[in-house]
Design a protein around this motif. Structure first.
Motif, PDB file in Angstrom:
ATOM      1  N   PHE A   1      -2.087  -0.496  11.908  1.00 37.79           N
ATOM      2  CA  PHE A   1      -2.382  -1.920  11.702  1.00 37.79           C
ATOM      3  C   PHE A   1      -2.714  -2.267  10.251  1.00 37.79           C
ATOM      4  CE2 PHE A   1      -3.114  -1.249  16.228  1.00 37.79           C
ATOM      5  CZ  PHE A   1      -2.405  -2.303  16.783  1.00 37.79           C
ATOM      6  N   SER A   2      -2.084  -1.588   9.312  1.00 34.70           N
ATOM      7  CA  SER A   2      -2.293  -1.920   7.902  1.00 34.70           C
ATOM      8  C   SER A   2      -1.167  -2.814   7.397  1.00 34.70           C
ATOM      9  CB  SER A   2      -2.387  -0.646   7.065  1.00 34.70           C
ATOM     10  OG  SER A   2      -3.561   0.079   7.388  1.00 34.70           O
ATOM     11  N   HIS A   3      -1.488  -3.632   6.400  1.00 32.64           N
ATOM     12  CA  HIS A   3      -0.560  -4.619   5.844  1.00 32.64           C
ATOM     13  C   HIS A   3      -0.539  -4.403   4.338  1.00 32.64           C
ATOM     14  CE1 HIS A   3       0.879  -8.539   4.433  1.00 32.64           C
ATOM     15  NE2 HIS A   3       1.234  -8.843   5.666  1.00 32.64           N
ATOM     16  N   ILE A   4       0.645  -4.077   3.787  1.00 34.45           N
ATOM     17  CA  ILE A   4       0.742  -3.682   2.382  1.00 34.45           C
ATOM     18  C   ILE A   4       1.829  -4.509   1.713  1.00 34.45           C
ATOM     19  CG2 ILE A   4       1.070  -1.739   0.805  1.00 34.45           C
ATOM     20  CD1 ILE A   4       0.464   0.117   3.181  1.00 34.45           C
ATOM     21  N   GLU A   5       1.497  -5.114   0.574  1.00 34.69           N
ATOM     22  CA  GLU A   5       2.473  -5.943  -0.134  1.00 34.69           C
ATOM     23  C   GLU A   5       2.208  -5.879  -1.624  1.00 34.69           C
ATOM     24  OE1 GLU A   5       4.014 -10.618  -0.212  1.00 34.69           O
ATOM     25  OE2 GLU A   5       2.363 -10.014   1.091  1.00 34.69           O
ATOM     26  N   GLY A   6       3.254  -5.643  -2.413  1.00 38.21           N
ATOM     27  CA  GLY A   6       3.132  -5.649  -3.867  1.00 38.21           C
ATOM     28  C   GLY A   6       2.168  -4.614  -4.397  1.00 38.21           C
ATOM     29  N   ALA A   7       2.123  -3.450  -3.751  1.00 39.12           N
ATOM     30  CA  ALA A   7       1.122  -2.444  -4.080  1.00 39.12           C
ATOM     31  C   ALA A   7       1.762  -1.106  -4.427  1.00 39.12           C
ATOM     32  CB  ALA A   7       0.158  -2.262  -2.906  1.00 39.12           C
ATOM     33  N   LYS A   8       1.015  -0.293  -5.201  1.00 41.30           N
ATOM     34  CA  LYS A   8       1.423   1.070  -5.515  1.00 41.30           C
ATOM     35  C   LYS A   8       0.378   2.018  -4.944  1.00 41.30           C
ATOM     36  CE  LYS A   8       1.806   0.864  -9.993  1.00 41.30           C
ATOM     37  NZ  LYS A   8       2.145   1.293 -11.371  1.00 41.30           N
ATOM     38  N   VAL A   9       0.852   3.060  -4.266  1.00 46.12           N
ATOM     39  CA  VAL A   9      -0.049   4.018  -3.639  1.00 46.12           C
ATOM     40  C   VAL A   9       0.366   5.413  -4.095  1.00 46.12           C
ATOM     41  CG1 VAL A   9      -0.978   4.910  -1.477  1.00 46.12           C
ATOM     42  CG2 VAL A   9      -0.311   2.498  -1.643  1.00 46.12           C
ATOM     43  N   ALA A  10      -0.544   6.120  -4.760  1.00 48.25           N
ATOM     44  CA  ALA A  10      -0.239   7.449  -5.281  1.00 48.25           C
ATOM     45  C   ALA A  10      -0.438   8.518  -4.207  1.00 48.25           C
ATOM     46  CB  ALA A  10      -1.106   7.744  -6.503  1.00 48.25           C
ATOM     47  N   ALA A  11      -0.031   9.725  -4.536  1.00 51.71           N
ATOM     48  CA  ALA A  11      -0.028  10.838  -3.587  1.00 51.71           C
ATOM     49  C   ALA A  11      -1.412  11.145  -3.040  1.00 51.71           C
ATOM     50  CB  ALA A  11       0.552  12.083  -4.253  1.00 51.71           C
ATOM     51  N   ASN A  12      -1.429  11.610  -1.801  1.00 50.78           N
ATOM     52  CA  ASN A  12      -2.646  12.087  -1.128  1.00 50.78           C
ATOM     53  C   ASN A  12      -3.696  11.003  -0.912  1.00 50.78           C
ATOM     54  OD1 ASN A  12      -1.853  14.760  -3.086  1.00 50.78           O
ATOM     55  ND2 ASN A  12      -2.016  15.067  -0.890  1.00 50.78           N
ATOM     56  N   SER A  13      -3.269   9.764  -0.913  1.00 49.52           N
ATOM     57  CA  SER A  13      -4.198   8.671  -0.639  1.00 49.52           C
ATOM     58  C   SER A  13      -4.248   8.394   0.858  1.00 49.52           C
ATOM     59  CB  SER A  13      -3.766   7.398  -1.377  1.00 49.52           C
ATOM     60  OG  SER A  13      -3.835   7.586  -2.769  1.00 49.52           O
ATOM     61  N   GLN A  14      -5.271   7.639   1.269  1.00 49.91           N
ATOM     62  CA  GLN A  14      -5.401   7.223   2.662  1.00 49.91           C
ATOM     63  C   GLN A  14      -5.652   5.721   2.722  1.00 49.91           C
ATOM     64  OE1 GLN A  14      -7.533   9.525   5.626  1.00 49.91           O
ATOM     65  NE2 GLN A  14      -7.943  11.110   4.101  1.00 49.91           N
ATOM     66  N   ILE A  15      -4.990   5.081   3.679  1.00 49.67           N
ATOM     67  CA  ILE A  15      -5.113   3.632   3.833  1.00 49.67           C
ATOM     68  C   ILE A  15      -5.382   3.316   5.297  1.00 49.67           C
ATOM     69  CG2 ILE A  15      -3.908   1.419   3.608  1.00 49.67           C
ATOM     70  CD1 ILE A  15      -2.115   2.821   1.523  1.00 49.67           C
ATOM     71  N   GLY A  16      -6.352   2.433   5.534  1.00 45.20           N
ATOM     72  CA  GLY A  16      -6.591   1.930   6.880  1.00 45.20           C
ATOM     73  C   GLY A  16      -7.447   2.839   7.723  1.00 45.20           C
TER      74      GLY A  16
END
Length: 455
Positions: free
Chosen positions: A298-313
């Motif tokens: 249930f995450s919503h991502i727009e216009g974003a950069k996410v680097a390696a080994n990150s966690q979201i939500g």
């Protein structure tokens, strides 16, 4: 041998009345990109150096959109709608420049891929004057049939004009066509309008070319690649087909989609191998995700950069300008906008970080807010490396927390905090013995009196 030159003519003059929309049909999006842009993209990938878009009367919206999508594209207006051949000839000036190949496309076929276009151009390179792109179907009713004789295409016959035997043909006209540049204008100028609608049909050039002894061919493309969109239901169907394709591409490239049918990509989503995407995640335009990332449900991502080994939500929202560095974490019910979350920093719970920098290894407590907007302007918050911001804190920008700074829970911070300092920004607690019971009794008496008065 020098590469063959190619012009792509995209017909986008239709009114699209069945869309029931003020927005021109070809500008309705699939995967966040207008349909006509998908067509332009496919033609460019197929080697079309120049693009000419034919718009209808009042097509200023399409003209402006095309200019933004492909600055080198030219537009031509079809003032009267007198058929597809007439529409193509609206771009006469472009055709007359002299190209080896001319591709004729439709702006409402967003699922077209470069492969059939490249195959059609290959046939032109080997001597064909006209190449029609068709499809095979077990349910050909309603489609024009491709009539082949001796291995060559002799005619395109509309169903109403077909014999009973011709109606059994399952090879149908997909509408898209490639024409040898040296013959294009001559063939188009010979198309007449001696038909019930008094219109100039592009399909007539097949018989004209065949009668002149020119080589006319038909190639096959998947049915779904040639789908034209006329209403919202068909638009939704096209979106579903596009998403299914993209999900498969992602999984074959090493991305784990736990529930593929619930994940939605945009046309430009980039996502690295060994990333895991849980159910019900939406990627808006402009998202780049590196490898080994976990995106929870249930995450919503727009216009974003996410680097390696990150966690979201789960339930996180990354808005445009969010930039997560390696091993960053943005947790449940958090929102990040126009902010950098540096290596190893944690924004764990129920937090808004906007117009800010969160330094490496910093920890942002639950319920923290960067107060970045005063009703007129946006202001920046800078949180240093290793800083700790306690839960339920408000950081009133512009403000900075130095490296290693510590903000006590429940604080409202209006002045910058030096490195390694401890800041309290809250009223001192006062405890009055017995006052709670007194207050409770007074409130109970007031409620009882109110109830009695109502009787």
């Amino acid at each position: 041998m020098s590469p063959r030159t190619c012009l792509s003519i995209i017909l986008a003059a239709g009114e699209g009345t069945r869309m029931k929309s003020a927005l021109p049909k070809v500008l309705h999006p699939v995967a966040g990109l207008p349909m006509v842009a998908h067509v332009i993209k496919a033609t460019r990938q197929a080697g079309a150096g120049d693009v000419a878009v034919v718009v209808g009367h009042g097509g200023e919206q399409v003209r402006k959109a095309v200019a933004g999508l492909a600055s080198s594209a030219s537009t031509f207006e079809q003032v009267e709608r007198l058929g597809t051949a007439h529409a193509v000839l609206a771009a006469r000036e472009a055709i007359a420049r002299g190209y080896d190949d001319v591709l004729v496309m439709f702006g409402d076929t967003p699922l077209i891929t470069p492969e059939p276009l490249q195959a059609a151009r290959e046939r032109l390179a080997h001597g064909a004057a006209v190449v029609v792109i068709g499809f095979r179907t077990d349910a050909p009713t309603g489609y024009g049939r491709l009539i082949e004789e001796g291995g060559k295409l002799a005619a395109i016959r509309e169903e109403k004009d077909s014999t009973d035997e011709e109606r059994k043909i399952t090879f149908c006209n997909g509408g898209l066509m490639a024409i040898a540049g040296q013959h294009a204008l001559a063939l188009l100028d010979k198309v007449g309008n001696a038909n019930a609608k008094a219109e100039y049909y592009l399909t007539d050039i097949v018989e004209i070319a065949a009668q002149e002894g020119l080589d006319v061919a038909a190639i096959e493309a998947p049915f779904e690649s040639l789908l034209g969109i006329n209403n919202r239901a068909e638009l939704a169907n096209a979106e579903g087909i596009w998403q299914k394709r993209r999900r498969r591409e992602a999984m074959l490239a090493g991305v784990t989609l736990i529930a593929p049918d619930t994940v939605y990509f945009s046309h430009d989503t980039e996502i690295g191998a060994d990333t895991v995407v849980e159910p019900n995640v939406w990627f808006g335009p402009g998202v780049t995700v590196a490898s080994d990332v976990v995106i929870h449900a249930f995450s919503h991502i727009e216009g974003a950069k996410v680097a390696a080994n990150s966690q979201i939500g789960p339930f996180a929202r990354l808005r445009p300008g969010a930039d997560l560095h390696e091993k960053a974490k943005v947790g449940n019910f958090c929102e990040v906008k126009n902010a950098t979350i540096e290596k190893g920093a944690k924004v764990n719970h129920l937090t808004y970080i906007g117009d800010a920098r969160v330094g490496a290894e910093a920890n942002i407590g639950a319920g923290t807010i960067t107060c970045n907007y005063d009703g007129f302007s946006k202001f920046h918050t800078d949180i240093g490396a290793g800083a700790f911001v306690g839960s339920n804190s408000s950081l009133v920008a512009p403000v900075s927390i130095g490296d290693g700074g510590y903000v006590a829970s429940g604080s409202v911070i209006t002045e910058s905090v030096p490195a390694d300092a401890l800041a309290f920004g809250r009223a001192r607690q006062k405890t009055i013995p017995g006052k709670g019971r007194e207050l409770r009794e007074r409130l109970a008496d007031a409620a009882a009196a109110k109830k009695a008065a109502a009787k």
